[in-house]
Scaffold this active site. Structure first.
Site, PDB file in Angstrom:
ATOM      1  N   ASP A  19       0.865  -1.179   0.000  1.00  0.00           N
ATOM      2  CA  ASP A  19       0.000   0.000   0.000  1.00  0.00           C
ATOM      3  C   ASP A  19       0.901   1.227   0.000  1.00  0.00           C
ATOM      4  OD1 ASP A  19      -1.978   1.876   0.324  1.00  0.00           O
ATOM      5  OD2 ASP A  19      -3.103   0.676   1.781  1.00  0.00           O
ATOM      6  N   ASP A  69      -2.662   2.332  -6.158  1.00  0.00           N
ATOM      7  CA  ASP A  69      -1.626   2.343  -5.120  1.00  0.00           C
ATOM      8  C   ASP A  69      -1.617   1.103  -4.239  1.00  0.00           C
ATOM      9  OD1 ASP A  69      -4.015   2.939  -3.810  1.00  0.00           O
ATOM     10  OD2 ASP A  69      -2.971   4.062  -2.261  1.00  0.00           O
ATOM     11  N   GLU A  70      -2.300   0.059  -4.629  1.00  0.00           N
ATOM     12  CA  GLU A  70      -2.408  -1.118  -3.778  1.00  0.00           C
ATOM     13  C   GLU A  70      -2.381  -2.380  -4.592  1.00  0.00           C
ATOM     14  OE1 GLU A  70      -5.300  -2.033  -0.606  1.00  0.00           O
ATOM     15  OE2 GLU A  70      -5.942   0.011  -1.008  1.00  0.00           O
TER      16      GLU A  70
END
Length: 564
Positions: free
Chosen positions: A11, A105-106
């Site tokens: 993350d 973003d993950e």
DNA sequence: TCTGGGGTCCTGAACCAT
DNA sequence: TCTGATGGTTCAGGACCC
């Protein structure tokens, strides 16, 4: 449940804000808020410095500004974030073929499938190395969670934030989760959380004690069983590399509620076109058309219609959306409109048959002309003859009573305020240092920190602004001069945060603009915080440019054109 | 001065076919 | 032929996620 913590969850920390800080040295260590800047905008991401003031995502931007008046408020630059994300995802794919992105973003990574870790020690080493590599290549930090299941890996990365790594040993899951809030579990949001709280359940341990039957009774079969298993730390979901999209949709929130029925219809048509554009871009067609309407009181309703066959024909989607709109009462005003398509089909398969037929018909004589976009559209129509055709036939006369538009709501001209408001707002948010052409910047001192999209069309939907920033045709209602970048038709628009290049001063970014001026800070990733100068908005020596690479020569995304 | 945008998944009602 | 059970599909809405 596997026997070693070899599922990794990455993350990125405050991703959008961190990218902005990495590309704008003067913002490092400062409060940065990325989100919509219109009167109904909300925060997408806030830097950790801004979070200390109580700013968090999904908070109304107006409230964020009150809490953090010196924060730099920037519109999101998704194209740049996507490029940085691609770089990071590429690094993950070097670890394993099983990478499941959840957002920009993950992502989950199955380390075992990649053969890079089979026990806790190796997994930890891989995680630490990954964090270091990401920082070296992008200049950004990410947090890593490692566990034997996806759910626990995600819980771990959340606990590890910011810029940390946490490994949850297999066998300790239940004990680890027990004291945590039920809200920690994925799928437990405000509504379920409140439901459970009223039943006296606030921790995961209490959830496990409640038992499966009780949870099923409280929140339904599917959710209840899932919750109970998660409370025990059981999660057998595999990491899945590829997921098919199930729907495509676009929606816009308007700065001012729309009352005029004609205008509402126009907006729905526009959304339908944008939706089809996206649909085609993804190589799909769809069978069910969905109209979404959020009314003045925030009540939201959806109406859908299923065609007899999948389509990606803009006319068919427009007409279906228009029919659905006719069944909706918009008296009182509409703050959001959306159009979506679900029941997606991979039309390219049928398309291949149509293409093969077409090629056969041509007998190969002039076969060098490949299938152009226009041909693709025509062929697609052929895929759903019954759907599109039947609907058209059903449609009948769309004879709205004359003057219906005027009869609706408070009267004609009511929503013209949207356009007027925009003009008014443009003058607001004066750029710091306005008037002082050649103002020498001395870094962001107190009171100078405010960065604002003064030059933006604050009155139009954020998505439209972003789209235009990417060079797409805006298609918005409005007069000439409103569309940025159309030279000769009016002032050029300089969105706050966007990259520019000046013939004399080099690369920089727009700190703000208004009343015919644009303020630019001349700096780039890796440089010292730069100086600020103000120009006329139509200064011929100033041009929009691509973002600079975030770190040295590593050319993170950035369209490859501006290596230093 | 409230509450974006783009998604996924689930539930329940209504309807239809078997 | 009627009736009830069952199951699939469609539609609308809610909750949740990033």
């Amino acid at each position: 449940m596997r026997s070693a913590p070899t599922i990794l969850h990455l993350d990125m920390d405050a991703f959008y804000a961190s990218v902005e800080q990495a590309s704008k040295p003067s913002l490092r260590g400062k409060a940065v808020i990325v989100g919509g800047l219109g009167p109904r905008g909300v925060v997408a991401t806030a830097s950790y410095e801004a979070r200390r003031f109580g700013v968090h995502s999904a908070m109304p931007m107006a409230q964020a500004r009150r809490l953090c008046p010196n924060g730099a408020c920037l519109i999101p630059r998704f194209s740049l974030y996507r490029e940085v994300s691609d770089t990071v995802m590429g690094m993950l794919r070097e670890l394993s073929p099983l990478v499941e992105p959840l957002s920009l973003d993950e992502a989950f990574v199955d380390l075992e499938a990649g053969g890079v870790a089979f026990d806790a020690e190796a997994a930890r080493a891989v995680g630490e190395r990954l964090r270091a590599d990401i920082t070296a290549v992008t200049g950004l930090s990410g947090s890593v969670g490692l566990a034997g299941s996806k759910m626990l890996a995600k819980v771990a990365s959340e606990e590890a934030k910011p810029a940390g790594l946490l490994l949850i040993e297999v066998g300790t899951e239940r004990a680890h989760l027990a004291p945590m809030s039920v809200r920690t579990l994925p799928g437990v949001g405000p509504a379920t959380g409140e439901h459970l709280r009223r039943a006296g359940i606030t921790t995961v341990g209490e959830l496990a004690e409640a038992g499966e039957d009780e949870l099923v009774r409280m929140v339904g079969r599917s959710h209840g069983v899932g919750l109970y298993r998660m409370a025990l730390g059981v999660d057998e979901r595999p990491v899945v590399a590829e997921r098919d999209a199930k729907s495509v949709s676009v929606e816009d929130t308007f700065d001012v509620d729309l009352h005029d029925r004609v205008r509402i219809r126009t907006e729905v048509q526009r959304l339908a076109d944008r939706c089809v554009e996206r649909l085609r871009g993804s190589g799909h067609s769809g069978r069910t058309i969905v109209l979404k309407v959020r009314r003045y009181d925030f009540s939201t309703l959806t109406r859908s219609e299923t065609l007899r066959g999948p389509t990606d024909d803009p006319a068919v989607v427009r007409e279906a959306a228009a029919r659905l709109l006719e069944a909706v009462d918009t008296t009182g005003g509409v703050r959001l409109l959306g159009v979506g398509v679900t029941g997606l089909a991979d039309y390219t398969q049928e398309d291949l048959f149509a293409f093969a037929d077409a090629m056969a018909a041509r007998a190969g004589a002039d076969g060098d002309a490949g299938p152009a976009a226009g041909e693709g559209a025509d062929r697609t129509d052929g895929v759903a003859p019954s759907g599109g055709g039947a609907v058209d036939a059903d449609r009948g006369q769309e004879s709205h009573a004359p003057g219906e538009g005027a009869g609706q709501g408070p009267g004609p001209g009511r929503d013209e305020g949207t356009g007027q408001g925009r003009g008014a707002r443009q003058g607001r948010g004066e750029a710091p240092g306005d008037g002082q052409v050649e103002a020498a910047g001395q870094g962001l001192g107190a009171g100078e920190g405010r960065v604002e999209a003064a030059g933006l069309d604050a009155g139009e939907p954020l998505a439209a602004r972003e789209g235009r920033a990417q060079g797409q045709e805006s298609g918005q209602v409005g007069g000439p001069g409103r569309s940025g970048g159309v030279e000769g038709l009016g002032e050029r628009s300089w969105p706050a945060g966007s990259d520019v290049r000046h013939a004399v001063y080099g690369p920089g970014w727009v700190q703000g603009s208004g009343v015919g001026r644009v303020t630019v800070r001349f700096e780039q990733p890796g440089s010292e915080p730069g100086r600020v100068r103000t120009f006329l908005v139509d200064d011929p020596e100033l041009e929009p440019s691509d973002p600079m690479p975030l770190v040295g020569d590593q050319a993170v995304g950035v369209g490859g054109s501006t290596a230093p």
